[in-house]
Scaffold this motif. Structure first.
Motif, PDB file in Angstrom:
ATOM      1  N   LYS A 121       0.817  -1.214   0.000  1.00  0.00           N
ATOM      2  CA  LYS A 121       0.000   0.000   0.000  1.00  0.00           C
ATOM      3  C   LYS A 121       0.856   1.271   0.000  1.00  0.00           C
ATOM      4  CE  LYS A 121      -4.093  -2.009   2.169  1.00  0.00           C
ATOM      5  NZ  LYS A 121      -5.019  -1.955   3.335  1.00  0.00           N
ATOM      6  N   ALA A 122       2.127   1.123   0.338  1.00  0.00           N
ATOM      7  CA  ALA A 122       3.036   2.277   0.310  1.00  0.00           C
ATOM      8  C   ALA A 122       3.642   2.486  -1.074  1.00  0.00           C
ATOM      9  CB  ALA A 122       4.147   2.087   1.336  1.00  0.00           C
ATOM     10  N   LYS A 123       3.569   1.477  -1.917  1.00  0.00           N
ATOM     11  CA  LYS A 123       4.218   1.542  -3.232  1.00  0.00           C
ATOM     12  C   LYS A 123       3.755   2.733  -4.076  1.00  0.00           C
ATOM     13  CE  LYS A 123       5.290  -1.331  -7.296  1.00  0.00           C
ATOM     14  NZ  LYS A 123       4.951  -0.321  -8.314  1.00  0.00           N
ATOM     15  N   PRO A 124       2.458   3.036  -4.147  1.00  0.00           N
ATOM     16  CA  PRO A 124       2.040   4.188  -4.974  1.00  0.00           C
ATOM     17  C   PRO A 124       2.661   5.511  -4.531  1.00  0.00           C
ATOM     18  CG  PRO A 124       0.156   2.808  -4.439  1.00  0.00           C
ATOM     19  CD  PRO A 124       1.297   2.314  -3.598  1.00  0.00           C
ATOM     20  N   TYR A 125       2.905   5.678  -3.230  1.00  0.00           N
ATOM     21  CA  TYR A 125       3.520   6.907  -2.721  1.00  0.00           C
ATOM     22  C   TYR A 125       4.996   6.955  -3.110  1.00  0.00           C
ATOM     23  CZ  TYR A 125      -0.757   6.939   0.026  1.00  0.00           C
ATOM     24  OH  TYR A 125      -2.080   6.946   0.405  1.00  0.00           O
ATOM     25  N   TYR A 126       5.648   5.821  -2.981  1.00  0.00           N
ATOM     26  CA  TYR A 126       7.056   5.706  -3.390  1.00  0.00           C
ATOM     27  C   TYR A 126       7.185   5.994  -4.886  1.00  0.00           C
ATOM     28  CZ  TYR A 126      11.692   3.539  -3.941  1.00  0.00           C
ATOM     29  OH  TYR A 126      13.015   3.295  -4.234  1.00  0.00           O
ATOM     30  N   ASP A 127       6.337   5.363  -5.679  1.00  0.00           N
ATOM     31  CA  ASP A 127       6.404   5.538  -7.125  1.00  0.00           C
ATOM     32  C   ASP A 127       6.090   6.969  -7.544  1.00  0.00           C
ATOM     33  OD1 ASP A 127       7.020   2.856  -7.332  1.00  0.00           O
ATOM     34  OD2 ASP A 127       5.021   2.238  -7.994  1.00  0.00           O
ATOM     35  N   ALA A 128       5.171   7.617  -6.833  1.00  0.00           N
ATOM     36  CA  ALA A 128       4.799   8.994  -7.179  1.00  0.00           C
ATOM     37  C   ALA A 128       5.979   9.942  -6.980  1.00  0.00           C
ATOM     38  CB  ALA A 128       3.609   9.441  -6.338  1.00  0.00           C
ATOM     39  N   TYR A 129       6.726   9.745  -5.913  1.00  0.00           N
ATOM     40  CA  TYR A 129       7.889  10.608  -5.662  1.00  0.00           C
ATOM     41  C   TYR A 129       8.931  10.440  -6.767  1.00  0.00           C
ATOM     42  CZ  TYR A 129      11.244  13.340  -2.984  1.00  0.00           C
ATOM     43  OH  TYR A 129      12.105  14.329  -2.579  1.00  0.00           O
ATOM     44  N   HIS A 130       9.229   9.195  -7.092  1.00  0.00           N
ATOM     45  CA  HIS A 130      10.261   8.957  -8.095  1.00  0.00           C
ATOM     46  C   HIS A 130       9.789   9.305  -9.506  1.00  0.00           C
ATOM     47  CE1 HIS A 130      13.672   7.435  -5.846  1.00  0.00           C
ATOM     48  NE2 HIS A 130      12.786   6.946  -4.992  1.00  0.00           N
ATOM     49  N   ALA A 131       8.501   9.191  -9.749  1.00  0.00           N
ATOM     50  CA  ALA A 131       7.984   9.618 -11.053  1.00  0.00           C
ATOM     51  C   ALA A 131       8.187  11.117 -11.232  1.00  0.00           C
ATOM     52  CB  ALA A 131       6.501   9.260 -11.173  1.00  0.00           C
ATOM     53  N   ALA A 132       7.966  11.882 -10.162  1.00  0.00           N
ATOM     54  CA  ALA A 132       8.150  13.335 -10.230  1.00  0.00           C
ATOM     55  C   ALA A 132       9.622  13.691 -10.424  1.00  0.00           C
ATOM     56  CB  ALA A 132       7.612  13.988  -8.952  1.00  0.00           C
ATOM     57  N   LEU A 133      10.521  13.012  -9.727  1.00  0.00           N
ATOM     58  CA  LEU A 133      11.946  13.280  -9.879  1.00  0.00           C
ATOM     59  C   LEU A 133      12.443  12.880 -11.264  1.00  0.00           C
ATOM     60  CD1 LEU A 133      14.054  12.395  -6.689  1.00  0.00           C
ATOM     61  CD2 LEU A 133      13.881  14.561  -7.902  1.00  0.00           C
ATOM     62  N   ALA A 134      12.003  11.723 -11.727  1.00  0.00           N
ATOM     63  CA  ALA A 134      12.425  11.264 -13.052  1.00  0.00           C
ATOM     64  C   ALA A 134      11.945  12.229 -14.130  1.00  0.00           C
ATOM     65  CB  ALA A 134      11.890   9.857 -13.318  1.00  0.00           C
ATOM     66  N   ALA A 135      10.712  12.713 -13.994  1.00  0.00           N
ATOM     67  CA  ALA A 135      10.173  13.665 -14.968  1.00  0.00           C
ATOM     68  C   ALA A 135      10.985  14.955 -14.972  1.00  0.00           C
ATOM     69  CB  ALA A 135       8.710  13.962 -14.656  1.00  0.00           C
ATOM     70  N   ALA A 136      11.384  15.428 -13.793  1.00  0.00           N
ATOM     71  CA  ALA A 136      12.199  16.643 -13.702  1.00  0.00           C
ATOM     72  C   ALA A 136      13.550  16.439 -14.379  1.00  0.00           C
ATOM     73  CB  ALA A 136      12.390  17.024 -12.238  1.00  0.00           C
ATOM     74  N   CYS A 137      14.195  15.310 -14.099  1.00  0.00           N
ATOM     75  CA  CYS A 137      15.511  15.040 -14.683  1.00  0.00           C
ATOM     76  C   CYS A 137      15.426  14.913 -16.203  1.00  0.00           C
ATOM     77  CB  CYS A 137      16.101  13.772 -14.075  1.00  0.00           C
ATOM     78  SG  CYS A 137      16.569  13.928 -12.340  1.00  0.00           S
ATOM     79  N   LYS A 138      14.409  14.240 -16.684  1.00  0.00           N
ATOM     80  CA  LYS A 138      14.243  14.078 -18.133  1.00  0.00           C
ATOM     81  C   LYS A 138      13.995  15.425 -18.812  1.00  0.00           C
ATOM     82  CE  LYS A 138      12.442   9.344 -17.917  1.00  0.00           C
ATOM     83  NZ  LYS A 138      11.229   8.501 -18.035  1.00  0.00           N
ATOM     84  N   ALA A 139      13.162  16.259 -18.183  1.00  0.00           N
ATOM     85  CA  ALA A 139      12.854  17.565 -18.764  1.00  0.00           C
ATOM     86  C   ALA A 139      14.092  18.456 -18.804  1.00  0.00           C
ATOM     87  CB  ALA A 139      11.732  18.232 -17.969  1.00  0.00           C
ATOM     88  N   VAL A 140      14.881  18.430 -17.723  1.00  0.00           N
ATOM     89  CA  VAL A 140      16.104  19.249 -17.675  1.00  0.00           C
ATOM     90  C   VAL A 140      17.106  18.766 -18.714  1.00  0.00           C
ATOM     91  CG1 VAL A 140      18.111  19.825 -16.264  1.00  0.00           C
ATOM     92  CG2 VAL A 140      15.816  19.994 -15.293  1.00  0.00           C
ATOM     93  N   LYS A 141      17.278  17.459 -18.815  1.00  0.00           N
ATOM     94  CA  LYS A 141      18.214  16.917 -19.802  1.00  0.00           C
ATOM     95  C   LYS A 141      17.795  17.278 -21.224  1.00  0.00           C
ATOM     96  CE  LYS A 141      20.210  12.682 -21.655  1.00  0.00           C
ATOM     97  NZ  LYS A 141      20.169  11.197 -21.676  1.00  0.00           N
ATOM     98  N   GLU A 142      16.499  17.162 -21.498  1.00  0.00           N
ATOM     99  CA  GLU A 142      16.001  17.440 -22.849  1.00  0.00           C
ATOM    100  C   GLU A 142      16.184  18.913 -23.216  1.00  0.00           C
ATOM    101  OE1 GLU A 142      11.808  17.251 -25.394  1.00  0.00           O
ATOM    102  OE2 GLU A 142      12.002  16.122 -23.520  1.00  0.00           O
ATOM    103  N   LYS A 143      15.953  19.804 -22.255  1.00  0.00           N
ATOM    104  CA  LYS A 143      16.016  21.236 -22.556  1.00  0.00           C
ATOM    105  C   LYS A 143      17.430  21.800 -22.483  1.00  0.00           C
ATOM    106  CE  LYS A 143      13.943  25.677 -21.317  1.00  0.00           C
ATOM    107  NZ  LYS A 143      12.940  26.381 -20.450  1.00  0.00           N
ATOM    108  N   PHE A 144      18.224  21.326 -21.509  1.00  0.00           N
ATOM    109  CA  PHE A 144      19.525  21.955 -21.246  1.00  0.00           C
ATOM    110  C   PHE A 144      20.729  21.047 -21.527  1.00  0.00           C
ATOM    111  CE2 PHE A 144      16.463  24.019 -18.382  1.00  0.00           C
ATOM    112  CZ  PHE A 144      16.637  25.346 -18.738  1.00  0.00           C
ATOM    113  N   GLY A 145      20.486  19.748 -21.595  1.00  0.00           N
ATOM    114  CA  GLY A 145      21.592  18.827 -21.824  1.00  0.00           C
ATOM    115  C   GLY A 145      22.338  18.425 -20.569  1.00  0.00           C
ATOM    116  N   ARG A 146      22.213  19.218 -19.522  1.00  0.00           N
ATOM    117  CA  ARG A 146      22.834  18.911 -18.225  1.00  0.00           C
ATOM    118  C   ARG A 146      22.088  19.679 -17.144  1.00  0.00           C
ATOM    119  NH1 ARG A 146      26.539  22.510 -20.795  1.00  0.00           N
ATOM    120  NH2 ARG A 146      27.078  24.379 -19.571  1.00  0.00           N
ATOM    121  N   GLY A 147      22.385  19.336 -15.891  1.00  0.00           N
ATOM    122  CA  GLY A 147      21.708  20.019 -14.799  1.00  0.00           C
ATOM    123  C   GLY A 147      22.289  19.622 -13.464  1.00  0.00           C
ATOM    124  N   LEU A 148      21.733  20.198 -12.406  1.00  0.00           N
ATOM    125  CA  LEU A 148      22.199  19.945 -11.047  1.00  0.00           C
ATOM    126  C   LEU A 148      21.017  19.529 -10.183  1.00  0.00           C
ATOM    127  CD1 LEU A 148      24.520  20.154  -8.894  1.00  0.00           C
ATOM    128  CD2 LEU A 148      23.677  22.492  -8.454  1.00  0.00           C
TER     129      LEU A 148
END
Length: 274
Positions: A121-148
């Motif tokens: 029952k905790a899995k959806p909360y875990y997955d939601a956090y990492h989905a948000a982080l993964a989306a941020a990293c992918k968006a930054v990489k796509e737009k800027f090529g690198r990030g922090l």
């Protein structure tokens, strides 16, 4: 001929109808995470400062785990929010932000799934956090090529210090290859700037390249998953802030100084990203 409804049934129908909105209003994983989409190649993560009880999820017990932790990193969520607000003013743009609002004792998103939660029952909360982080990293990489990516944590071992966590430079491998060690510990690096402002940094800026990071704070699952040694191309640093630096009456100052340090890094190493 239809049978008339019993008195009990007549009373039950409106009662069930009254329950329907409650089910629709049941908490969702997204309600336990604060996410801000950004315009800058900077991502702030704060996974251990949450205070909310997760419904229907029992507290973890950590059977068989050697590095089991459930303690909240006090004021790291508040510090991350203050940091992002200050960065928006300083850089005239928005960093990406992901903050966990759930208590760490129910799940820990800075651990691999097999250690991060014990109830399905905790899995959806875990997955939601990492989905948000993964989306941020992918968006930054796509737009800027690198990030922090700065992953904000707290430590009680060194109350006046900040411990660097990069898995001994593994999670900043692209930054090191591109700009060398000055980008990691030099005067315009994030931690080098903090050291210049008077903060104690572990390991210190004058340490040689072979100096290892503090063994307890080398960086966890988040920097390991999203660091630049992976396909995300985002240089990731776990910041372990001592308890004094994130106390209720000091975290705002720490956030302002971190803003200055990140601004120096951004202008030197990120501003010209595509």
């Amino acid at each position: 001929m239809p049978r008339p409804l019993s008195a009990a049934t007549v009373l039950l129908v409106p009662a069930l109808a009254a329950l329907a909105p409650a089910a629709a209003d049941a908490p969702k994983p997204a309600d336990f995470i604060t996410v801000q989409k950004g315009t800058l190649p900077i991502i702030i993560s704060a996974p251990h400062g949450g205070k909310k009880k997760v419904p229907d999820v029992p507290e973890r017990v950590g059977t068989g785990l050697t590095n089991f932790q459930t303690v909240r990193d006090e004021n790291t969520a508040e510090l991350a929010e203050a940091l992002v607000a200050d960065l928006e003013k300083a850089l005239d743009g928005k960093p990406w932000l992901v903050i966990a609002r759930f208590e760490r004792k129910y799940l820990d998103v800075n651990r691999a799934p097999e250690e991060g939660y014990e109830s399905e029952k905790a899995k959806p909360y875990y997955d939601a956090y990492h989905a948000a982080l993964a989306a941020a990293c992918k968006a930054v990489k796509e737009k800027f090529g690198r990030g922090l990516l700065l992953d904000v944590h707290g430590n009680g071992v060194h109350p006046n210090a900040i411990c660097r966590g990069t898995q001994n430079l593994k999670t900043v491998s692209l930054l090191k290859a591109r700009d060398g060690m000055p980008a990691i510990r030099g005067r315009n690096s994030v931690l080098g700037r903090m050291e210049k402002l008077g903060y104690k940094i572990i390991p210190p800026g004058d340490a040689d390249d072979k100096t290892k990071e503090e063994s307890k704070f080398t960086g966890g699952h988040i920097v390991s998953t999203y660091g630049s040694h992976t396909g995300y191309a985002i240089d990731a640093i776990q910041l372990e802030l001592g308890s004094y630096l994130r106390a209720k009456d000091t975290y705002a100052t720490t956030a302002k100084d971190l803003t200055d340090a990140i601004r120096a890094f951004y202008e030197t190493y990120l501003k010209d990203a595509k």
